[in-house]
Design a protein around this motif. Structure first.
Motif, short mmCIF file in Angstrom:
data_model
loop_
_atom_site.label_atom_id
_atom_site.label_comp_id
_atom_site.label_asym_id
_atom_site.label_seq_id
_atom_site.Cartn_x
_atom_site.Cartn_y
_atom_site.Cartn_z
N LEU A 487 0.83 -1.20 0.00
CA LEU A 487 0.00 0.00 0.00
C LEU A 487 0.87 1.25 0.00
CD1 LEU A 487 -2.72 1.47 0.24
CD2 LEU A 487 -2.50 1.26 2.74
N GLN A 488 1.87 1.28 0.85
CA GLN A 488 2.70 2.48 0.92
C GLN A 488 3.48 2.68 -0.38
OE1 GLN A 488 6.14 3.03 3.54
NE2 GLN A 488 5.04 4.72 4.50
N ASN A 489 3.93 1.60 -0.99
CA ASN A 489 4.66 1.72 -2.26
C ASN A 489 3.76 2.26 -3.38
OD1 ASN A 489 6.99 0.77 -1.09
ND2 ASN A 489 6.69 -1.34 -1.77
N GLU A 490 2.49 1.93 -3.33
CA GLU A 490 1.55 2.45 -4.33
C GLU A 490 1.38 3.96 -4.18
OE1 GLU A 490 -2.11 0.39 -3.78
OE2 GLU A 490 -1.37 -1.52 -4.54
N LEU A 491 1.30 4.41 -2.93
CA LEU A 491 1.00 5.82 -2.67
C LEU A 491 2.26 6.69 -2.59
CD1 LEU A 491 -1.82 5.33 -0.02
CD2 LEU A 491 -2.09 6.01 -2.40
N PHE A 492 3.40 6.06 -2.33
CA PHE A 492 4.67 6.79 -2.24
C PHE A 492 5.68 6.12 -3.16
CE2 PHE A 492 2.32 7.79 1.51
CZ PHE A 492 2.67 9.08 1.87
N PRO A 493 5.53 6.31 -4.48
CA PRO A 493 6.45 5.65 -5.43
C PRO A 493 7.90 6.05 -5.19
CG PRO A 493 5.11 7.35 -6.51
CD PRO A 493 4.54 7.16 -5.15
N ASN A 494 8.79 5.09 -5.32
CA ASN A 494 10.21 5.31 -5.06
C ASN A 494 10.46 5.86 -3.65
OD1 ASN A 494 10.96 4.46 -7.66
ND2 ASN A 494 10.60 6.52 -8.47
N LYS A 495 9.52 5.50 -2.74
CA LYS A 495 9.61 5.93 -1.34
C LYS A 495 9.74 7.46 -1.22
CE LYS A 495 11.19 1.54 0.50
NZ LYS A 495 10.78 0.78 -0.68
N SER A 496 9.01 8.14 -2.06
CA SER A 496 9.01 9.59 -2.08
C SER A 496 7.57 10.08 -2.19
CB SER A 496 9.83 10.10 -3.28
OG SER A 496 9.79 11.51 -3.36
N LEU A 497 7.36 11.38 -2.04
CA LEU A 497 6.02 11.92 -2.21
C LEU A 497 5.52 11.66 -3.62
CD1 LEU A 497 6.05 15.40 -0.40
CD2 LEU A 497 4.93 13.30 0.35
N GLN A 498 4.30 11.21 -3.73
CA GLN A 498 3.67 10.94 -5.02
C GLN A 498 3.78 12.15 -5.95
OE1 GLN A 498 -0.72 11.41 -5.35
NE2 GLN A 498 -0.71 9.18 -5.44
N GLU A 499 3.56 13.36 -5.40
CA GLU A 499 3.53 14.57 -6.21
C GLU A 499 4.88 14.89 -6.83
OE1 GLU A 499 4.27 18.03 -2.91
OE2 GLU A 499 2.21 17.38 -3.22
N ARG A 500 5.96 14.30 -6.30
CA ARG A 500 7.30 14.54 -6.84
C ARG A 500 7.73 13.45 -7.81
NH1 ARG A 500 10.34 16.03 -1.13
NH2 ARG A 500 8.97 17.77 -0.52
#
Length: 538
Positions: A487-500
């Motif tokens: 779940l977290q990987n889906e919402l935080f791609p590359n372990k970063s903010l989705q918007e970035r």
């Protein structure tokens, strides 16, 4: 649409400088003019109106009309361009690089924040007009920062680019080689009405416009033109001529270096990281073939890594004859922007606001009104299914923003049927050793080192046991751990903010124009929170 929010400090993604700025910490008051509260815009309007050279307005309007010729802008854009001729019209500005196909999601958030603020200002000050401006960073030459975008976890990169890429301003680059990216993008995006719009948008922008400036203007206009967004390329001799006197001050007196160096020292002394360090001369020499730093040595001026040089009189003549060849860097661009625009507020990300906060004393030295600085909206987009999954896993919104190992460790500790926290045992051990320290003090003080070594050894042993137990529980609760990480990987791609990371097309293909309209309705530029927006049905 269901919406929620967390505070910026709870997101763990913003610097102490920006968090202190948002909380209006007194230590930072000298670094900005007015904080962007609704009640402060009236005074900002008065100050800008009295200090701005309104004679620039006609040149600004003529340049915009020239740049929009052949684009068939909306009535809202045409009206806003005409309004810029009037002395009671002001702007709100955001700036952004010419990222391929808009780059990460925050491109949208910046512009939406800007449009929405102009709407709010019009409601509060109906006797004035306010125009949202997207300032294209056409003079930037960092090609590696803009030549890709991410979609469905894949990187779409512009490889076969103009041979001048990385040497001159990106705005000059031809759109050569983007037909290959278009083919890959079209295959990835699939079919459907929204997908066809995205394919058409990409094709029209990059395959039917000759350079990156024209392509980016087309995209921004197609997405936001109906909201009145005006897109500006300030690399124009008619606008640059209004910056000649300031560029002269930069070349001869190096005002920006002297003023910002003092501020940088003060910011550093307060314990904040410095975003940008100024150079002695913050100007580049720009042609269609190159953009290189101007350097002064012993009264002569040189273009870095070239044979070009001038005397003082010669470079000032070059500036008068060709102001468009003098390109401000990151430290000077803000001043150029505020000289040519009747601007009230700049909207940017945390990194941008950090370097703007270095500039107020430089603006004062040049007698240019310093704009209000507003942090752009930030948002996390999730589906209703993802939100439901988060609730089933008993993860709070605040926990969702933790580093993954912290999140997993916290949840494993919470759902385990045994206690993995050895804090009580550690505390008991420390108390026992306190008695041994007292005993050593009374008998043989040379024994203190051995006692300390034994205490450290035993505490370390408990730490290791705790880690091994936690690791064993993670294996035992493997399914739960994997669901949390997924779940977290889906919402935080590359372990970063989705918007970035994520490109807007990933959501547009699913939700179409609803994506933009929902963002417009739910992002309030003056609401200082990180928004979580939920799309779709469970």
């Amino acid at each position: 649409m269901p919406t929620d929010c967390i505070s910026y400090p709870e997101s763990n993604y913003f610097s102490s400088l920006i968090l202190d700025y948002l909380s209006e910490k007194s230590d930072l008051e000298d670094f900005y003019n007015r904080f962007p509260k609704p009640e402060n815009f009236g005074d900002q309007i008065k100050e800008k109106k009295s200090s701005y050279d309104h004679g620039i307005r006609m040149d600004l309007v003529n340049v915009l009309k020239k740049q929009y010729s052949g684009l068939d802008p909306s009535e809202s854009v045409e009206r806003n361009i005409e309004l810029l001729e009037l002395e009671n019209t002001f702007t709100v500005v955001t700036g952004h690089q010419l990222n391929l196909f808009t780059g990460p999601l925050y491109f949208l958030y910046k512009i939406i924040s800007t449009i929405n603020l102009t709407k709010q200002l019009k409601e509060k000050h109906p006797d004035h007009d306010f125009v949202p401006i997207y300032w294209m960073a056409t003079e930037d030459h960092d090609f590696e920062e803009i030549n890709f975008f991410n979609l469905h976890g894949k990187k779409f990169k512009w490889n076969e680019a103009d041979e001048r890429a990385g040497k001159t301003a990106v705005g000059y680059l031809s759109t050569k080689g983007l037909d290959e990216v278009f083919k890959l993008f079209s295959a990835e995006i699939g079919g459907g009405e929204s997908a066809e719009f995205l394919k058409s948008l990409f094709e029209e922008a990059y395959l039917k416009h000759t350079n990156l400036t024209q392509a980016t203007r087309y995209i921004a206009d197609k997405i936001f033109g109906k909201y009145g967004l005006v897109v500006l390329d300030a690399q124009d001799a008619e606008l640059k001529k209004h910056f000649i006197s300031y560029a002269k001050n930069e070349l001869i007196d190096q005002i920006s270096y002297r003023k910002t160096s003092e501020v940088v020292e003060r910011i550093n002394s307060l314990g904040y990281n410095i975003q940008v360090n100024p150079r002695e001369i913050n100007l580049f020499y720009l042609t269609e073939e190159m953009r290189e730093r101007i350097i002064e040595r012993d009264g002569k001026f040189f273009v870095h890594e070239t044979q070009i040089s001038w005397s003082r009189e010669e470079i000032l003549e070059e500036l008068r004859e060709h102001p468009e060849r003098f390109s401000p860097n990151v430290m000077l661009r803000p001043l150029y922007q505020e000289v040519i625009l009747p601007n009230l507020c700049y909207i940017g990300g945390g990194g941008e606001l950090a370097y703007w906060l270095e500039l107020r004393s430089y603006f004062e030295a040049e007698n240019v009104t310093f704009p209000m600085l507003l942090l752009r909206n930030s948002a996390l987009l999730q589906t209703a299914k993802q939100n439901k999954k988060r609730e089933r896993l008993n993860i709070t919104l605040q926990e969702l923003f933790l580093k993954q190992h912290e999140l997993i460790n916290r949840k494993v500790r919470k759902i385990s049927n045994i206690d993995i926290d050895f804090s009580p045992q550690k505390q008991h051990l420390v108390e026992q050793f306190q008695e041994m320290y007292k005993l050593a003090e009374q008998t043989d003080k040379s024994f203190l080192g051995a006692v300390k070594a034994q205490e450290v050894k035993q505490l370390k042993g408990l730490d290791n046991l705790e880690k091994r137990l936690l690791k064993a529980q993670k294996r035992k609760l493997k399914d739960e751990v994997e669901r949390i990480a997924e779940l977290q990987n889906e919402l935080f791609p590359n372990k970063s903010l989705q918007e970035r990371q994520t490109n807007f097309s990933e959501f547009y293909v699913e939700y179409g124009e609803q994506l933009v309209t929902e963002l417009m309705e739910n992002l309030d530029p003056l609401e200082s929170n990180f928004k979580i927006l939920t799309f779709g049905k469970e």
